[in-house]
Design a protein around this motif. Sequence first.
Motif, short mmCIF file in Angstrom:
data_model
loop_
_atom_site.label_atom_id
_atom_site.label_comp_id
_atom_site.label_asym_id
_atom_site.label_seq_id
_atom_site.Cartn_x
_atom_site.Cartn_y
_atom_site.Cartn_z
N VAL A 99 -31.66 -2.84 -25.54
CA VAL A 99 -30.91 -1.98 -24.62
C VAL A 99 -31.95 -1.09 -23.94
CG1 VAL A 99 -29.15 -0.20 -24.38
CG2 VAL A 99 -28.88 -1.98 -26.12
N HIS A 100 -32.20 -1.39 -22.67
CA HIS A 100 -33.24 -0.68 -21.92
C HIS A 100 -32.59 0.44 -21.11
CE1 HIS A 100 -36.92 -1.10 -18.99
NE2 HIS A 100 -36.54 0.15 -19.15
N VAL A 101 -32.78 1.67 -21.56
CA VAL A 101 -32.17 2.83 -20.88
C VAL A 101 -33.03 3.22 -19.68
CG1 VAL A 101 -31.33 5.20 -21.15
CG2 VAL A 101 -31.24 3.63 -23.09
N VAL A 102 -32.38 3.28 -18.52
CA VAL A 102 -33.08 3.60 -17.27
C VAL A 102 -32.50 4.88 -16.70
CG1 VAL A 102 -33.75 2.74 -15.00
CG2 VAL A 102 -33.34 1.12 -16.86
N ARG A 103 -33.34 5.80 -16.33
CA ARG A 103 -32.87 7.09 -15.79
C ARG A 103 -32.35 6.92 -14.36
NH1 ARG A 103 -35.88 13.00 -16.11
NH2 ARG A 103 -34.59 14.06 -14.57
N CYS A 104 -31.06 7.22 -14.18
CA CYS A 104 -30.44 7.15 -12.85
C CYS A 104 -29.78 8.49 -12.51
CB CYS A 104 -29.40 6.03 -12.82
SG CYS A 104 -30.10 4.39 -12.99
N PHE A 105 -30.23 9.55 -13.15
CA PHE A 105 -29.67 10.88 -12.89
C PHE A 105 -30.78 11.82 -12.43
CE2 PHE A 105 -31.03 11.05 -17.32
CZ PHE A 105 -31.66 12.28 -17.41
N VAL A 106 -30.39 12.83 -11.64
CA VAL A 106 -31.32 13.84 -11.17
C VAL A 106 -31.06 15.13 -11.95
CG1 VAL A 106 -32.09 15.20 -9.18
CG2 VAL A 106 -31.38 12.82 -8.87
N ASN A 107 -32.10 15.67 -12.56
CA ASN A 107 -31.99 16.94 -13.28
C ASN A 107 -33.38 17.58 -13.31
OD1 ASN A 107 -31.84 19.04 -15.16
ND2 ASN A 107 -30.31 17.99 -16.40
N ASP A 108 -33.55 18.63 -12.51
CA ASP A 108 -34.86 19.28 -12.39
C ASP A 108 -35.34 19.91 -13.69
OD1 ASP A 108 -34.90 18.52 -9.76
OD2 ASP A 108 -34.12 20.43 -8.99
N LEU A 193 -41.71 -13.76 -28.37
CA LEU A 193 -41.98 -13.07 -27.11
C LEU A 193 -40.95 -11.97 -26.87
CD1 LEU A 193 -42.91 -16.03 -24.72
CD2 LEU A 193 -44.42 -14.63 -26.14
N LEU A 194 -41.44 -10.79 -26.52
CA LEU A 194 -40.56 -9.63 -26.29
C LEU A 194 -39.67 -9.84 -25.08
CD1 LEU A 194 -43.27 -6.86 -26.82
CD2 LEU A 194 -41.50 -7.53 -28.44
N THR A 195 -40.22 -10.48 -24.03
CA THR A 195 -39.45 -10.61 -22.79
C THR A 195 -38.52 -11.82 -22.81
OG1 THR A 195 -41.19 -11.87 -21.66
CG2 THR A 195 -41.25 -9.46 -21.44
N ASN A 196 -38.47 -12.52 -23.95
CA ASN A 196 -37.49 -13.60 -24.09
C ASN A 196 -36.20 -13.09 -24.75
OD1 ASN A 196 -36.71 -16.33 -23.73
ND2 ASN A 196 -37.08 -16.74 -25.88
N LYS A 197 -36.24 -11.85 -25.22
CA LYS A 197 -35.06 -11.28 -25.86
C LYS A 197 -34.01 -10.93 -24.80
CE LYS A 197 -37.45 -9.35 -29.85
NZ LYS A 197 -36.80 -10.18 -30.86
N PRO A 198 -32.72 -11.10 -25.12
CA PRO A 198 -31.67 -10.68 -24.18
C PRO A 198 -31.76 -9.18 -23.93
CG PRO A 198 -30.76 -11.97 -26.00
CD PRO A 198 -32.17 -11.65 -26.37
N VAL A 199 -31.52 -8.77 -22.69
CA VAL A 199 -31.63 -7.36 -22.32
C VAL A 199 -30.38 -6.88 -21.61
CG1 VAL A 199 -32.82 -5.75 -20.75
CG2 VAL A 199 -34.15 -7.26 -22.18
N ILE A 200 -29.97 -5.66 -21.95
CA ILE A 200 -28.94 -4.97 -21.16
C ILE A 200 -29.59 -3.69 -20.63
CG2 ILE A 200 -26.84 -3.56 -21.30
CD1 ILE A 200 -25.65 -5.59 -23.11
N TYR A 201 -29.56 -3.54 -19.33
CA TYR A 201 -30.05 -2.30 -18.73
C TYR A 201 -28.92 -1.28 -18.76
CZ TYR A 201 -34.21 -4.69 -17.04
OH TYR A 201 -35.40 -5.38 -16.97
#
Length: 364
Positions: A99-108, A193-201
């Motif tokens: 589960v790859h958490v990606v920042r999509c919020f703005v917070n100064d 291989l790490l990049t062969n694993k299923p991923v959810i962003y």
Amino acid sequence: MKLGIVGLPNVGKSTLFNAITNAGAQSANYPFCTIEPNVGVVAVPDKRLDLLAELYHPVKVTPAVIEFVDIAGLVRGASKGEGLGNKFLSNIREVDAVVHVVRCFVNDDIVHVEGSIDPARDIETINLELILSDIEILERRIDKTQKLMKGDKKYQQEYDFFQRVKSVLEEGKPARSVECSEEEAELLSSVALLTNKPVIYAANMSEGDFKGGVENNPYFKTVREIASGEKAGVLPICAEIEAEIAGMEKEEKELFLADMGLTESGLDRLIRACYSLLGLISYLTAGQPEVRAWTITKGTRAPQAAGKIHTDFERGFIRAEVIDYKDLLACGSLAAAKEKGLVRSEGKDYVMQDGDVVLFRFNV
């Protein structure tokens, strides 16, 4: 099932982990606050268990579980040991999906390790570190295959395939994006291989984004486009909301979510997405002592499903008495369902279905 939660520092990764597991992983506004991978076990929400429990009044109800591993924030250069990279990469190797958490919020108030919000760059940073690590692992396997080729030409095909995978990795693409035959996919899975694993962003947005509609967040659109290009899943989530509802009672939580225009929590959606991504289903066993869910892969046959309960069940498998949980609930009892001819006797070739309620007959 073991899921690894990864991401750059300060993207909301540990906040999300804390919320969904209540495991209390440290959450702070600086990199490397999570030094050891934190582990939390979460029950898989399944309303079918509650309904069957009302029917049987069992001593205990046992849901399926998922293990979440919060892996410390990766940074640029992790594959070469930057930050605490090598250790974290080895932790990722042990999980079933990422589960790859990606920042999509703005917070100064929350500093970004790269100085600005840019999901495409952040995803590329993490993926590049995983790819560099994979190239190193794959080169070792290629060297080994090359040596075997000297004595046996059958390894030529394997060698050629791994070279093809390596060229894809060198283009900056993950191993899961390689087009494979069934035989090649099996070969690829034999290399860790790490990049062969299923991923959810997991696109982590603000509470305001959820209220305003996730489609209006331009960062989410970017993440979705990247996910579709590399055979990955994508899920809009708000770690802030998950943290707010984590300690609420069921009714309070439902009211809060309804006010946000949501029907279920981010955790429920994440679990569903992971089951779908990994091709998992659940069958059920029900009786007075226990009502329980068992997780299996789609396509699992009855004897192998029985083996999930105990190896003796698989070894001495005779037959499975099967009924769909909806039919069982509609009839009100197994005896009534049998009278109506709704309980089927299935043999060793039966492929289990999601929501099957099963009684296995065996003899050892």
